[in-house]
Design an enzyme around this catalytic site. Structure first.
Site, PDB file in Angstrom:
ATOM      1  CB  CYS A  65      22.810 -30.184 -33.366  1.00 18.98           C
ATOM      2  SG  CYS A  65      24.399 -30.454 -33.033  1.00 18.98           S
ATOM      3  CE  LYS A 106      16.007 -31.788 -38.660  1.00 21.81           C
ATOM      4  NZ  LYS A 106      17.206 -32.401 -38.452  1.00 21.81           N
ATOM      5  CB  CYS A 113      28.777 -32.621 -38.521  1.00 24.60           C
ATOM      6  SG  CYS A 113      28.345 -33.797 -37.274  1.00 24.60           S
ATOM      7  CD  GLU A 148      18.666 -34.831 -41.975  1.00 25.99           C
ATOM      8  OE1 GLU A 148      18.780 -33.529 -41.564  1.00 25.99           O
ATOM      9  OE2 GLU A 148      19.597 -35.635 -41.530  1.00 25.99           O
ATOM     10  CB  SER A 159      21.916 -35.038 -44.048  1.00 26.29           C
ATOM     11  OG  SER A 159      23.211 -34.562 -43.533  1.00 26.29           O
TER      12      SER A 159
END
Length: 552
Positions: A119, A121, A191, A442, A468
């Site tokens: 994910c 960061k 994602c 974002e 994003s």
């Protein structure tokens, strides 16, 4: 071994007694001490199976003759943090990830470290930590989630954000929304599109600090477990041969990563993170370098949000190895660089080939002859800004429009959803940069809302915040200097014309320099929005986005 600092000699008698308290035998205490940092938690879907990955790494280390110590770090789910105060903490958490790993690894005296991550960061934060420590290191991600299915089409998280914007237009019924909610994210993992998490997982492979396959093997595949075990075994080889992250992540390796970034069309956030990674690697990095590589690297992939394919499709088409081999065969990357396998890039990818020429286009038949990202400069962004060129409709590559200015993401969202944005407008969202946010949020919600109401081919959005990887359209972020620092974006007024030419790498406020300077003199810097806690400290220490938004 580095671990001798905590295990050898009479002065380390107290230290050895504490190892014995943990149950270690004398035999274990003579072996290389390997740290496994695992960011697993129950708040991020991409972390659901990270404990399994960490356990597989541990098995690999034990098989290869090492002794394991495990520890944790934090993680934030960007999707859940999106569009509220929580997003201010996302980018800022990257520094906490790196700092916490540095603290534990040095204090415990590890000989090597395996970084189990996933994910947005967390992946770059872990790479930054590895480079800062400069002890033998391997990054292992939890892998991407599979795409969902909705009305016989592949969908992902970005579909949900766009549906939220188009719901008011009547495009979706309440039943549709419920079905989409249930089907868009069908498995664990990062994602499913070429969003920031998957972009960084792919680039960790491209830069050589992760094993081949790290970027694209789906989270739910057993092959991911085997990859983790292999990483556990390889870390002992790195320790034995004293191959460290800065031996791998060199200036040439960064250039390889940028070339892969351009070929696959990664998130704009990769430029922010590669800048920070290069700083930790102690190598030069410039936004000019990004454009120079982009101009000679064709865009070979159109993964969501730039197209309808997802990471699983890229995996079945040959993965990052196939992309890299195609680039290598055409002289676009350096194949002689060492990687965490102990082999060169060329040796790692030599057997890879493109298995689907629509998902990974051949070098001589690309989607576009230049890369998926572009850096723009002009009087509104003297230090540059970034756009995901591959996700911009051709009709918006050149645009001139009236500014609609908002001093926060919330104000912009309210105007978009209230149908107060007109075709041709350039939405300006400012005071959302690293200092001004603080935290450089974002802007997926406003960009998705623009797409959802059908304006993505008519409206541009510029911001000193960021986007994003799921954002598409003429969305230009990282405007530097930011408004909070007195950058020219602070002086834009409603009705000013903004001129954008992505192919010419330019973005300008259609005002004379005299008028800009006149406005500068009357500008009053607003107070930092948050005046306590970590974000207050962060806002006072963070640099410009053009410098990677790192702390000084």
């Amino acid at each position: 071994m580095k671990s001798d600092n905590v295990r050898e000699g009479i002065s380390r008698l107290p230290h050895r007694s504490l190892f014995k308290a943990l149950g270690y035998t004398d035999a274990e205490m003579k072996r290389p001490l390997i740290g496994i940092v695992n960011s697993a938690n129950s708040v991020i879907p991409g972390h659901m199976y990270l404990d399994n990955i960490a356990e597989a790494v541990k098995e690999g280390v034990l098989m290869a003759g090492g002794t394991v110590q495990t520890f944790s770090t934090i993680g934030i789910c960007d999707g859940i943090a999106m569009n509220h105060t929580g997003m201010k903490y996302s980018l800022a958490s990257r520094e906490i990830v790196a700092d916490s790993i540095e603290s534990v690894a040095i204090a415990q005296g590890f000989d090597g470290i395996v970084l189990v991550t996933n994910c947005d960061k967390i992946v770059p934060g872990m790479i930054m930590a590895a480079l800062r420590l400069n002890i033998p290191s391997i990054v292992v991600s939890g892998g991407p989630m599979l795409a969902g299915r909705f009305k016989d089409k592949s969908v992902d998280l970005s579909t949900c954000f766009e549906a939220a914007g188009s719901y008011k237009t009547g495009r979706y019924s309440d039943e549709d929304i419920k079905m989409l909610e249930n089907e868009a994210c069908p498995t664990c993992g990062s994602c499913a599109g070429m969003f920031t998490a998957n972009s960084m997982n792919c680039l960790s492979e491209a830069v050589g600090i992760a094993l081949p396959g790290n970027g694209t093997i789906p989270a739910v595949f057993s092959k991911r477990i085997r990859l983790a075990k292999t990483a556990g075994m390889h870390i002992l080889d790195l320790v034995k041969n004293d191959i460290k992250p800065r031996d791998i992540v060199t200036a040439e390796a960064i250039r390889n990563a940028i070339a892969v970034d351009m070929a696959v069309g990664c998130s704009t956030n990769t430029i922010l993170h590669l800048t920070a990674i290069a700083k930790e690697a102690k190598v030069d990095f410039s936004l000019e370098l990004v454009n120079s590589i982009s101009k000679k690297t064709p865009n070979l992939c159109r993964i969501s949000p730039a197209g309808s394919y997802h990471i699983e499709d890229l995996y079945f088409a040959g993965g990052i190895q196939a992309v890299m081999n195609e680039l290598l065969q055409n002289g676009a990357i350096n194949g002689e660089l060492i990687t965490v396998t102990g082999k060169t890039v060329r040796e790692n990818i030599g057997s890879a080939s493109i298995l689907n020429e629509e998902i990974i286009r051949p070098y001589k038949n690309p989607y576009t002859p230049d890369g998926g990202l572009a850096v723009l400069w002009g009087n509104i962004a003297p230090e540059g800004c970034v756009v995901k060129k591959s996700a911009v409709d051709p009709s918006m590559m050149k645009h001139r429009g009236k500014a609609r200015v908002f001093n926060s993401e919330e104000d912009a969202m309210e105007a978009i959803l209230a149908s107060k944005i007109e075709k041709g407008n350039v939405i300006v969202i400012r005071y959302e940069g690293p200092k001004g946010g603080p935290g450089m949020r974002e802007m997926l919600s406003p960009t998705s809302a623009i797409a959802g109401v059908g304006l993505d081919k008519d409206v541009a959005l510029i911001t000193d915040g960021r986007f994003s990887g799921a954002t598409r359209g003429a969305s230009i972020g990282h405007i530097s200097p930011e408004a909070q620092s007195g950058g020219p974006i602070a002086f834009v007024q409603d009705g000013d014309f903004i001129e954008i030419d992505i192919n010419k790498n330019s973005i300008n406020l259609a005002l004379s320099q005299e008028e800009i300077e006149k406005r500068r003199k009357s500008w009053i810097c607003p107070d930092i929005k948050i005046k306590e806690g970590y974000l207050y400290r962060y806002a006072r220490m963070v640099t410009s986005a053009s410098k990677g938004a790192v702390l000084e």
